[in-house]
Design a protein around this motif. Structure first.
Motif, PDB file in Angstrom:
ATOM      1  N   LYS A  49       0.798  -1.223   0.000  1.00  0.00           N
ATOM      2  CA  LYS A  49       0.000   0.000   0.000  1.00  0.00           C
ATOM      3  C   LYS A  49       0.831   1.274   0.000  1.00  0.00           C
ATOM      4  CE  LYS A  49      -0.894  -0.406   4.899  1.00  0.00           C
ATOM      5  NZ  LYS A  49      -1.826  -1.022   5.840  1.00  0.00           N
TER       6      LYS A  49
ATOM      7  N   MET B   1       3.130   6.147  -1.269  1.00  0.00           N
ATOM      8  CA  MET B   1       1.839   6.199  -0.615  1.00  0.00           C
ATOM      9  C   MET B   1       2.038   6.061   0.884  1.00  0.00           C
ATOM     10  SD  MET B   1      -1.336   4.021  -1.653  1.00  0.00           S
ATOM     11  CE  MET B   1      -2.963   4.533  -1.156  1.00  0.00           C
ATOM     12  N   VAL B  31     -12.698   8.325  -1.711  1.00  0.00           N
ATOM     13  CA  VAL B  31     -11.599   9.291  -1.786  1.00  0.00           C
ATOM     14  C   VAL B  31     -12.095  10.627  -1.224  1.00  0.00           C
ATOM     15  CG1 VAL B  31      -9.965  10.496  -3.292  1.00  0.00           C
ATOM     16  CG2 VAL B  31     -10.670   8.148  -3.842  1.00  0.00           C
ATOM     17  N   LEU B  79      -2.329   9.558  -3.488  1.00  0.00           N
ATOM     18  CA  LEU B  79      -3.294   9.018  -2.528  1.00  0.00           C
ATOM     19  C   LEU B  79      -2.622   8.580  -1.226  1.00  0.00           C
ATOM     20  CD1 LEU B  79      -4.594   8.574  -5.446  1.00  0.00           C
ATOM     21  CD2 LEU B  79      -5.999   6.859  -4.337  1.00  0.00           C
ATOM     22  N   ASP B  80      -3.166   9.061  -0.127  1.00  0.00           N
ATOM     23  CA  ASP B  80      -2.751   8.599   1.204  1.00  0.00           C
ATOM     24  C   ASP B  80      -3.920   7.858   1.828  1.00  0.00           C
ATOM     25  OD1 ASP B  80      -0.139   9.697   1.447  1.00  0.00           O
ATOM     26  OD2 ASP B  80      -1.034  11.680   1.684  1.00  0.00           O
ATOM     27  N   TYR B  81      -3.646   6.695   2.371  1.00  0.00           N
ATOM     28  CA  TYR B  81      -4.732   5.983   3.041  1.00  0.00           C
ATOM     29  C   TYR B  81      -4.849   6.472   4.471  1.00  0.00           C
ATOM     30  CZ  TYR B  81      -8.089   2.612   4.511  1.00  0.00           C
ATOM     31  OH  TYR B  81      -9.236   2.055   4.995  1.00  0.00           O
ATOM     32  N   TYR B  88      -9.148   7.024   1.170  1.00  0.00           N
ATOM     33  CA  TYR B  88      -7.957   7.722   0.700  1.00  0.00           C
ATOM     34  C   TYR B  88      -8.167   9.225   0.804  1.00  0.00           C
ATOM     35  CZ  TYR B  88      -6.426   3.238  -0.936  1.00  0.00           C
ATOM     36  OH  TYR B  88      -6.052   1.913  -0.969  1.00  0.00           O
TER      37      TYR B  88
END
Lengths: 133, 133
Positions: A49, B1, B31, B79-81, B88
């Motif tokens: 991820k 990420m 998102v 995108l960052d979770y 995201y």
């Protein structure tokens, strides 16, 4: 992951033009061995991820209409896409796949466990996944 | 990420234990922008078929129940979770997304065209995807 053939057009090819393929097209794609036997299909992909690197393709193997099948994670680098076959080719026979690390469709392996992923890599004789960040 | 938070448990977390997340769990994930607005959801991932590197997340944006929506490819590294949000987070507002490279759900961009992917990268001000092999 290398293309073993660059000719031919398949449904998969639609979304894997150039160097990019969509995950939704990878899922469901047939996996063959070098003898052309249908081993199963790609059920899912396990992605790092942070880096976004695909580490394992989870193959659905055996069973009939989803009954009795099992899920076998394969190191991504083992899969070659063959446009002529319209699917992925791995250098594996069914016996070897039957003895491989696998789980029931309703089970979840502990993907946090590096010993688990190492066991997969060791079984198939590939270098441990090194993309962890 | 990067993970922006490491606490909390969500459906997504089930399959993204440790460093691996399944593609099927990424698809459908909401998102958000930094203000917590729901921008849409991840519809698909575009993967470099040789390296197995996720290059773009295709975001479904706008519309209602699939009508009027458009597909917006975002460079994966944007995108960052966020486990707290269960989705995201991208540093984008809706206006910026509305003007971004996009296509209708039944259309297919020419992913072979490096000018197309460069256009996406340039729009979002990220370095061109360099993982091509």
């Amino acid at each position: 992951m290398a293309m073993t053939s660059t000719t031919g057009t398949t449904d998969v090819a639609t979304d894997e033009t150039g160097s990019l393929i969509s995950a939704s097209k990878v899922e469901g794609t047939t996996v063959y061995n070098r003898q052309g036997e249908n081993l199963g299909h790609v059920y899912d992909l396990m992605i790092d991820k942070r880096s976004g690197q695909v580490a394992y393709a989870v193959m659905s193997f055996g069973g009939f209409l989803g009954i009795g099948e099992s899920h076998h994670p394969l190191p991504w680098k083992m899969l070659d896409y063959d446009t002529r076959m319209g699917g992925y080719v791995v250098d594996l026979d069914k016996d070897r796949l039957e003895g491989a690390p696998a789980y029931a469709p309703d089970a979840r392996p502990d993907w946090r466990d590096r010993d688990y992923t190492k066991r997969i890599d060791t079984y198939y004789g590939v270098a441990p996944y090194s993309g962890w960040v």
